[in-house]
Design a protein around this motif. Structure first.
Motif, short mmCIF file in Angstrom:
data_model
loop_
_atom_site.label_atom_id
_atom_site.label_comp_id
_atom_site.label_asym_id
_atom_site.label_seq_id
_atom_site.Cartn_x
_atom_site.Cartn_y
_atom_site.Cartn_z
N TYR A 48 -5.29 4.48 1.43
CA TYR A 48 -5.87 3.24 0.86
C TYR A 48 -7.25 3.58 0.31
CZ TYR A 48 -7.05 -1.85 1.16
OH TYR A 48 -7.38 -3.15 0.90
N ARG A 170 -2.20 -11.47 -14.51
CA ARG A 170 -3.55 -10.91 -14.52
C ARG A 170 -4.01 -10.63 -15.95
NH1 ARG A 170 -6.53 -9.12 -9.89
NH2 ARG A 170 -8.37 -8.12 -10.74
N ARG A 263 -16.87 -2.08 -12.21
CA ARG A 263 -15.82 -1.06 -12.14
C ARG A 263 -16.39 0.35 -12.30
NH1 ARG A 263 -11.47 -3.50 -9.79
NH2 ARG A 263 -10.96 -5.45 -10.82
O1 REL Z 1 -7.96 -7.69 -7.54
C1 REL Z 1 -8.91 -6.93 -7.69
O2 REL Z 1 -9.47 -6.74 -8.77
C2 REL Z 1 -9.41 -6.16 -6.50
O3 REL Z 1 -9.13 -6.88 -5.35
C3 REL Z 1 -8.84 -4.76 -6.52
O4 REL Z 1 -9.10 -4.20 -7.76
C4 REL Z 1 -9.36 -3.88 -5.40
O5 REL Z 1 -9.12 -2.55 -5.73
C5 REL Z 1 -8.69 -4.26 -4.10
O6 REL Z 1 -7.96 -3.24 -3.56
C6 REL Z 1 -9.65 -4.84 -3.18
O7 REL Z 1 -9.34 -5.22 -2.07
#
Ligand code: REL
Ligand code: ZN
Length: 416
Positions: A48, A170, A263
């Motif tokens: 992870y 998304r 990012r």
């Molecule tokens: O949905 C998102 O943009 C973020 O939650 C993720 O990009 C992130 O990497 C995630 O794993 C965080 O918990």
């Protein structure tokens, strides 16, 4: 139903919170028929990206060398470094222990190969059922990116057959990177131009309708940087106001804004490279005020934004605050934020989502969250008892069902 007293209150609240079946409103999970997009197992758990970042706190290994290893080798290194050479006290490290424990493993074994064998021996066909049952999950909302070629193909060829997995469309690529990706829309059959002329806007709206229908999305979503502002003279602001919000109104579907992510601040870390920053709450005020017919689900990544976010939610009923996102999903911060929300919004918010990327994440994220939320709620009901206000077990159950699912569905306005 017992009479609730100061003595049995904690027991009743804890029992109800442990038993409630959760609607997890933001995850990165996929249904099993999405093949290798659907992640599970000990190696995925150990690699992870939260743990990868923590691994490099201790290791001097070259980033590239690490990422060139196989997943199994990466998992072995992480296990050795974060679990055997140091005690696993961080939230993500502790999460692995909670997960293994709930799966029935003997943690004293401390042998990754044994854990792997035991997990692999669980029959694959009912693995999702089993994890959902252990974690007490009713349904999860996915993160579905129509710009991802692999995912797009799966939607076009197979679609989702599992009703426990709901879609959320998304829009990061569309909203945050239109200028670099508009040609991609052309390849998908939507005739857009770099210039946002009327025809292009019409085509973007057609693209949104097409994908909402194809995925049966329960909401649209976008993650945004701390400098997110609207209105402004940008592709993002114009596509948002001219395409995304009108389509949300037309189809009566909320828009989730996940604000505050920066990012790739250290690109060598891959998926673990992202960071955060404080955002400007005035963008949310503008949207909620200007578009009262739109519904906004909002989570913010910076701890510093949390107070102004709850105050803003007091002003706008079309704003639903949700989750303690990512770097906020630590017990001390979840406790603080949940208290703050209860004190400002009563029970009219969504306290948590898991953000699970690996199926088994559902276990630890919800075991940990339930415990904190139960403790915080118990204190709030205790205050009521002390003031002479009686609460019944049914009322407690009702409140908890609202927090863990019904608030979301009522806000979305449909149960699919
Ligand atoms: O949905 C998102 O943009 C973020 O939650 C993720 O990009 C992130 O990497 C995630 O794993 C965080 O918990
Ligand atoms: Zn996420």
């Amino acid at each position: 139903m017992p009479v609730i007293t100061q003595e049995n209150l904690a027991l009743v609240v804890t029992k109800e919170v442990e038993q409630v079946r959760v609607t997890d409103i933001h995850t990165h999970l996929y249904p099993p028929n999405f093949g290798d997009l659907s992640l599970y197992g000990i190696d995925e758990l150990l690699t992870y990206h939260y743990l990868v970042a923590e691994f490099f706190r201790y290791s001097t290994m070259d980033y590239e060398d690490f990422f060139n290893l196989s997943k199994t080798q990466q998992a072995e290194l992480i296990f050795q470094t974060l679990f055997l050479e140091h005690s696993p006290v961080s939230e993500a490290q502790r999460g692995v222990l909670t997960t293994l424990k709930e799966l029935g493993m003997d943690l004293n074994v401390r042998d990754l190969r044994v854990f792997r064998e035991q997990i692999n021996s669980i029959p694959a066909f009912d693995y999702v059922d089993r994890i959902f049952a252990i974690a007490g999950i009713k349904e999860v909302v996915m993160t579905n990116d129509p710009f991802d070629p692999k995912e797009r193909q799966l939607w076009e060829m197979k679609g989702n057959k599992d009703p426990r997995f709901k879609a959320a469309l998304r829009l990061d690529v569309l909203l945050n990177n239109y200028e670099k990706n508009y040609e991609y829309l052309n390849q998908m059959g939507f005739l857009v131009d770099k210039k946002l002329d009327e025809n292009t806007l019409t085509e973007i709206r057609r693209f949104l309708r097409y994908w909402i229908e194809k995925t049966n999305a329960v909401y649209l979503a976008v993650s945004l940087p701390p400098d997110f502002m609207v209105p402004e003279d940008s592709y993002r602001s114009r596509i948002l106001e001219k395409c995304v919000l009108p389509i949300c109104r037309e189809l009566n579907i909320p828009l989730a804004l996940m604000i505050g992510v920066r990012r790739s601040i250290n690109p060598r870390l891959g998926l673990a490279a992202d960071s955060l920053g404080k955002a400007d709450i005035r963008a949310i005020e503008y949207l909620c005020r200007t578009y009262p017919e739109n519904k906004f689900l909002v989570t913010m990544l910076s701890r510093e934004n949390q107070h102004e976010l709850v105050v803003t939610a007091r002003k706008f009923r079309n704003l639903m605050v949700f989750g303690c996102w990512w770097f906020l999903n630590n017990p001390m911060i979840v406790e603080e934020i949940t208290n703050m929300r209860l004190e400002n919004l009563g029970l009219s918010f969504i306290p948590q989502h898991s953000d699970a990327r690996v199926l088994e994440h559902l276990i630890y994220k919800w075991v940990h969250a339930r415990k904190i939320i139960a403790d915080v709620l118990t204190k709030k009901y205790l205050d009521l008892l002390e003031s002479g206000w009686k609460v019944t077990e049914e009322e407690i159950k009702r409140d908890i069902e609202d927090l863990f699912g019904n608030n979301f569905w009522k806000f979305v306005g449909r149960n699919v």
